[in-house]
Design a protein around this motif. Structure first.
Motif, PDB file in Angstrom:
ATOM      1  N   GLU A  63      32.093  11.589 -25.762  1.00 11.11           N
ATOM      2  CA  GLU A  63      31.174  10.958 -26.702  1.00 11.11           C
ATOM      3  C   GLU A  63      29.734  11.361 -26.376  1.00 11.11           C
ATOM      4  O   GLU A  63      29.369  11.505 -25.211  1.00 11.11           O
ATOM      5  CB  GLU A  63      31.307   9.431 -26.637  1.00 11.11           C
ATOM      6  CG  GLU A  63      32.694   8.926 -26.993  1.00 11.11           C
ATOM      7  CD  GLU A  63      32.816   7.417 -26.886  1.00 11.11           C
ATOM      8  OE1 GLU A  63      31.744   6.744 -26.826  1.00 11.11           O
ATOM      9  OE2 GLU A  63      33.945   6.905 -26.867  1.00 11.11           O
ATOM     10  N   TYR A  64      28.927  11.545 -27.439  1.00  8.63           N
ATOM     11  CA  TYR A  64      27.524  11.897 -27.192  1.00  8.63           C
ATOM     12  C   TYR A  64      26.631  11.396 -28.325  1.00  8.63           C
ATOM     13  O   TYR A  64      27.085  11.117 -29.436  1.00  8.63           O
ATOM     14  CB  TYR A  64      27.354  13.405 -27.019  1.00  8.63           C
ATOM     15  CG  TYR A  64      27.535  14.241 -28.274  1.00  8.63           C
ATOM     16  CD1 TYR A  64      26.432  14.711 -28.976  1.00  8.63           C
ATOM     17  CD2 TYR A  64      28.802  14.583 -28.749  1.00  8.63           C
ATOM     18  CE1 TYR A  64      26.580  15.487 -30.130  1.00  8.63           C
ATOM     19  CE2 TYR A  64      28.967  15.356 -29.886  1.00  8.63           C
ATOM     20  CZ  TYR A  64      27.853  15.806 -30.575  1.00  8.63           C
ATOM     21  OH  TYR A  64      28.004  16.563 -31.707  1.00  8.63           O
ATOM     22  N   GLN A  65      25.349  11.266 -27.995  1.00  4.28           N
ATOM     23  CA  GLN A  65      24.318  10.887 -28.954  1.00  4.28           C
ATOM     24  C   GLN A  65      23.018  11.575 -28.565  1.00  4.28           C
ATOM     25  O   GLN A  65      22.863  12.078 -27.441  1.00  4.28           O
ATOM     26  CB  GLN A  65      24.108   9.363 -28.959  1.00  4.28           C
ATOM     27  CG  GLN A  65      25.263   8.567 -29.538  1.00  4.28           C
ATOM     28  CD  GLN A  65      25.039   7.069 -29.405  1.00  4.28           C
ATOM     29  OE1 GLN A  65      25.111   6.520 -28.312  1.00  4.28           O
ATOM     30  NE2 GLN A  65      24.768   6.405 -30.516  1.00  4.28           N
ATOM     31  N   VAL A  83      33.179   8.804 -33.317  1.00  2.00           N
ATOM     32  CA  VAL A  83      34.052   7.878 -32.590  1.00  2.00           C
ATOM     33  C   VAL A  83      34.501   6.770 -33.531  1.00  2.00           C
ATOM     34  O   VAL A  83      35.664   6.351 -33.522  1.00  2.00           O
ATOM     35  CB  VAL A  83      33.327   7.305 -31.370  1.00  2.00           C
ATOM     36  CG1 VAL A  83      34.174   6.236 -30.692  1.00  2.00           C
ATOM     37  CG2 VAL A  83      32.984   8.434 -30.396  1.00  2.00           C
ATOM     38  N   GLY A  84      33.569   6.321 -34.369  1.00  2.00           N
ATOM     39  CA  GLY A  84      33.879   5.275 -35.347  1.00  2.00           C
ATOM     40  C   GLY A  84      33.120   5.536 -36.623  1.00  2.00           C
ATOM     41  O   GLY A  84      33.366   6.509 -37.323  1.00  2.00           O
ATOM     42  N   ASP A  85      32.110   4.672 -36.919  1.00  2.00           N
ATOM     43  CA  ASP A  85      31.383   4.828 -38.172  1.00  2.00           C
ATOM     44  C   ASP A  85      30.203   5.780 -38.014  1.00  2.00           C
ATOM     45  O   ASP A  85      30.006   6.398 -36.962  1.00  2.00           O
ATOM     46  CB  ASP A  85      30.937   3.469 -38.707  1.00  2.00           C
ATOM     47  CG  ASP A  85      29.938   2.762 -37.781  1.00  2.00           C
ATOM     48  OD1 ASP A  85      29.277   3.434 -36.960  1.00  2.00           O
ATOM     49  OD2 ASP A  85      29.808   1.523 -37.898  1.00  2.00           O
ATOM     50  N   PRO A  89      28.422   6.811 -31.825  1.00  3.21           N
ATOM     51  CA  PRO A  89      28.434   8.108 -31.142  1.00  3.21           C
ATOM     52  C   PRO A  89      29.240   9.162 -31.885  1.00  3.21           C
ATOM     53  O   PRO A  89      30.169   8.856 -32.635  1.00  3.21           O
ATOM     54  CB  PRO A  89      29.081   7.786 -29.787  1.00  3.21           C
ATOM     55  CG  PRO A  89      29.011   6.309 -29.644  1.00  3.21           C
ATOM     56  CD  PRO A  89      29.055   5.753 -31.023  1.00  3.21           C
ATOM     57  N   SER A  90      28.865  10.406 -31.641  1.00 10.60           N
ATOM     58  CA  SER A  90      29.629  11.552 -32.113  1.00 10.60           C
ATOM     59  C   SER A  90      30.621  11.956 -31.024  1.00 10.60           C
ATOM     60  O   SER A  90      30.540  11.500 -29.881  1.00 10.60           O
ATOM     61  CB  SER A  90      28.696  12.715 -32.451  1.00 10.60           C
ATOM     62  OG  SER A  90      27.747  12.320 -33.430  1.00 10.60           O
ATOM     63  N   ARG A  91      31.543  12.825 -31.394  1.00 10.29           N
ATOM     64  CA  ARG A  91      32.580  13.237 -30.450  1.00 10.29           C
ATOM     65  C   ARG A  91      32.612  14.765 -30.343  1.00 10.29           C
ATOM     66  O   ARG A  91      32.551  15.462 -31.363  1.00 10.29           O
ATOM     67  CB  ARG A  91      33.941  12.713 -30.913  1.00 10.29           C
ATOM     68  CG  ARG A  91      35.025  12.783 -29.848  1.00 10.29           C
ATOM     69  CD  ARG A  91      36.370  12.344 -30.385  1.00 10.29           C
ATOM     70  NE  ARG A  91      36.448  10.946 -30.781  1.00 10.29           N
ATOM     71  CZ  ARG A  91      36.612   9.936 -29.942  1.00 10.29           C
ATOM     72  NH1 ARG A  91      36.677  10.159 -28.625  1.00 10.29           N
ATOM     73  NH2 ARG A  91      36.691   8.700 -30.380  1.00 10.29           N
ATOM     74  N   VAL A  92      32.674  15.261 -29.123  1.00  9.29           N
ATOM     75  CA  VAL A  92      32.815  16.706 -28.907  1.00  9.29           C
ATOM     76  C   VAL A  92      34.231  17.121 -29.319  1.00  9.29           C
ATOM     77  O   VAL A  92      35.213  16.509 -28.899  1.00  9.29           O
ATOM     78  CB  VAL A  92      32.563  17.077 -27.434  1.00  9.29           C
ATOM     79  CG1 VAL A  92      32.858  18.554 -27.195  1.00  9.29           C
ATOM     80  CG2 VAL A  92      31.121  16.747 -27.038  1.00  9.29           C
ATOM     81  N   ALA A 173      36.186   9.238 -40.587  1.00  9.98           N
ATOM     82  CA  ALA A 173      37.049   8.747 -39.505  1.00  9.98           C
ATOM     83  C   ALA A 173      38.078   7.735 -39.991  1.00  9.98           C
ATOM     84  O   ALA A 173      39.167   7.631 -39.420  1.00  9.98           O
ATOM     85  CB  ALA A 173      36.190   8.139 -38.394  1.00  9.98           C
ATOM     86  N   ALA A 174      37.774   6.974 -41.047  1.00  9.25           N
ATOM     87  CA  ALA A 174      38.722   5.978 -41.546  1.00  9.25           C
ATOM     88  C   ALA A 174      39.980   6.623 -42.105  1.00  9.25           C
ATOM     89  O   ALA A 174      41.023   5.972 -42.208  1.00  9.25           O
ATOM     90  CB  ALA A 174      38.053   5.112 -42.613  1.00  9.25           C
TER      91      ALA A 174
END
Length: 596
Positions: A63-65, A83-85, A89-92, A173-174
């Motif tokens: 996870e990163y921001q 990761v969620g909304d 965080p964003s995901r590598v 993501a949903a």
């Protein structure tokens, strides 16, 4: 074979086995800190507003921001996944991890195209990419060739049409992960189905758009669009972000094409239009398989859809033809409010012109817009136009989300469906249309607080320009029930009525593939002509090198004489007679010396 990786100017990229480069354009800040897996890394200023940092020991899924100056922490605008909304965080992502099963897929030719537009969230009860895979055998058996996904970019909330996306590179993501979306596309290819994506480059949604906080220069302060400040197309970093997104979806996800939403709202005044730049780059970089590019554009223009001398497609493949839909709608329902006023005077003539020449409006003064609209389109081949009798916009932009079958009845709808599928234009079906779905499709969102109230009130006022309803009729777009009622009712398919409607559609698609498609590869411009129009009656024909196709339908109140149409009958509903009864259609094909 592993997936391809598209190297973006923005965002996170694996540059070695466990080394990731992070890159963001943030002109509004002197420093940017990368927060990665709980650790902080100062990013290096790379000039012209760019910040970069390479970090080793990174594992997929981390996870990163980005933390601009003193915060708050923001997601990556070029995130491959969240990761969620949109606010978290964003995901590598390692895009090469997915193992493609149908990597040699070549796709279908443009003249074979039959679009099936669907919304992932309402197509199945589960509303996910993985759940949609189970419906692919059904779509393959139906006879469509291209699935068109409404936008999948991450947008605010879990429910929405997709046109409020803010993270242009991240699947919502949903609905599932990047690998879930790839699995859907991969499986579709295995069933012989191409997949195209509706992409929005004209604006960003109202929730989760942090680009103004990172880079105020991403948007013009003076130029406005219906959705807010206009995009700064003259900035190199902006053009990279917007122009690389289409290539990314085509190359990293193996999509077979793109539909570009509302391009008349892309206010690019630079020397070369961003749309030309995108199309030329796609054609230059992807030449090993057919790529289908369509546009939605209320201006009725043709310069983006040229053909070469040998019939090649150097830019965009086709244009969504709202004129055909709108004229048919007025003819079938009698509604003349809002933009339908342009088709109120003898709608049959507008339908006939759209079928024979492409656009109904080709430079004439439009009563609705108050100015001339369109340009001459008769020189375009019929395959330059994507026709439909309903789609997400035309159904959802009604207060009660009624489908055509609810407004015009099953008999008229069958006739119009046959005219759509047996004309030489490229047809598009909206999910459920093939079996006579009667469930509504509403406009729905998943916003909260003041934004939800603004959307609720704005949507109600907007309907004053649409047909058949007032402000008080509009369901709350944010209510979960509005979304749930928009899901397809697959039980309808098991009813006798649903089975009969589906069999009707399958027969039409089979006849199209067998008799119409062979005419289209070398279809010329100037090939259509109007045979006859009268109240409820449209009769047109098209002359091709291999024969002449003629089509006549009547949805009026009285029986009419059948116009002269040489050749053998390909299709007649409800049966062939000397006259054309109410709610009837006849299609004929003359070949050889009988074609003239």
């Amino acid at each position: 074979m592993s997936s391809k990786s598209f190297c973006k100017s923005w965002g996170s990229e694996f540059v070695a086995k466990d080394v990731v480069r992070f890159r963001v354009w943030a002109t509004g800040h002197e420093k940017i800190t990368l927060i990665l897996a709980g650790e902080r890394y100062a990013m290096h200023a790379a000039g012209n507003g760019w910040f970069e940092r390479e970090v080793s020991g990174v594992t997929p899924g981390a996870e990163y921001q980005y933390l601009p100056d003193d915060g708050p922490a923001l997601p990556d605008p070029a995130s491959r996944a969240q990761v969620g909304d949109v606010n978290g965080p964003s995901r590598v992502i390692d895009p090469t991890a997915y193992r493609w099963q149908n990597a040699q897929w070549q796709g279908c030719r443009w003249e074979e195209a039959v679009f099936y537009e669907l919304h992932i969230g309402t197509f199945t009860p589960e509303g996910t990419f993985r759940a949609a895979i189970a419906k692919l055998p059904y779509l393959a058996e139906l006879g469509v060739t291209l699935i068109e996904l409404m936008p999948v970019s991450q947008a605010g909330g879990n429910r929405g049409w997709g046109y409020d996306g803010v993270l242009l590179y991240a699947p919502h993501a949903a609905w599932g992960t990047p690998d879930d979306l790839k699995a859907f596309i991969d499986a579709a290819h295995g069933y012989g189905l191409s997949v195209v994506l509706d992409i929005v480059l004209n604006h960003f949604g109202p929730e989760g758009n942090y680009l103004p906080q990172l880079s105020p220069d991403f948007f013009h302060k003076e130029e406005m669009t219906p959705w807010g400040n206009g995009i700064a197309w003259d900035e190199d970093a902006v053009r990279r972000y917007m122009s690389e997104a289409p290539l990314y979806w085509l190359q990293e996800y193996n999509f077979d094409g793109l539909r570009f939403d509302a391009i008349d709202h892309i206010q690019d005044t630079t020397e070369k239009s961003i749309l030309l730049e995108i199309a030329e780059r796609i054609r230059a970089e992807i030449s090993d398989r057919p790529i289908h590019l369509t546009t939605e554009d209320g201006r009725n223009i043709i310069f983006l859809h040229p053909r070469t001398a040998d019939g090649g497609i150097p830019l965009f493949s086709g244009e969504w033809n709202d004129d055909f839909h709108n004229a048919v709608h007025v003819m079938a329902t009698g509604e003349t409010q809002g933009y339908y006023i342009d088709y109120a005077d003898q709608p049959e003539k507008h339908v006939a012109r759209a079928m024979s020449e492409g656009f109904a409006w080709q430079g004439e003064f439009s009563p609705f817009s108050g100015r001339p609209r369109g340009e001459r389109s008769a020189g375009q081949p019929p395959t330059a136009f994507v026709d439909f009798i309903q789609n997400h916009d035309q159904v959802g932009n009604r207060a009660q989300g009624e489908r055509l079958i609810r407004l015009a009845g099953a008999d008229k709808t069958r006739v119009l469906l046959a005219a759509l599928l047996l004309s030489p234009h490229i047809p598009l079906l909206f999910m459920g249309e093939e079996y006579g779905e009667t469930a509504p499709f509403f406009f729905f969102t998943d916003f909260h607080g003041e934004l939800a109230q603004a959307v609720r009130e704005g949507r109600a006022k907007e309907f004053s320009g649409h047909a058949g309803h007032g402000e008080e009729d509009v369901p709350d777009p944010n209510a979960p029930d509005t979304f749930n009622r928009s899901k397809l009712d697959w039980k309808k398919l098991q009813s006798e009525e649903g089975k009969a409607f589906l069999a009707f559609t399958r027969e039409l698609l089979l006849k199209r593939r067998k008799h119409i498609v062979p005419l289209l590869a070398d279809a010329p411009g100037e090939c259509g002509r109007v045979l006859q129009t009268a109240p409820g009656l449209v009769a047109v024909s098209w002359r091709f090198p291999k024969g002449t196709l003629s089509l006549a339908f009547n949805i009026g109140d009285t029986e009419v004489p059948l116009p002269e149409m040489p050749g053998r009958t390909l299709f007649a509903w409800p049966g062939e007679r000397h006259n054309l009864p109410r709610n009837a259609i006849v299609v004929r094909l003359a070949q050889g010396e009988n074609s003239r």
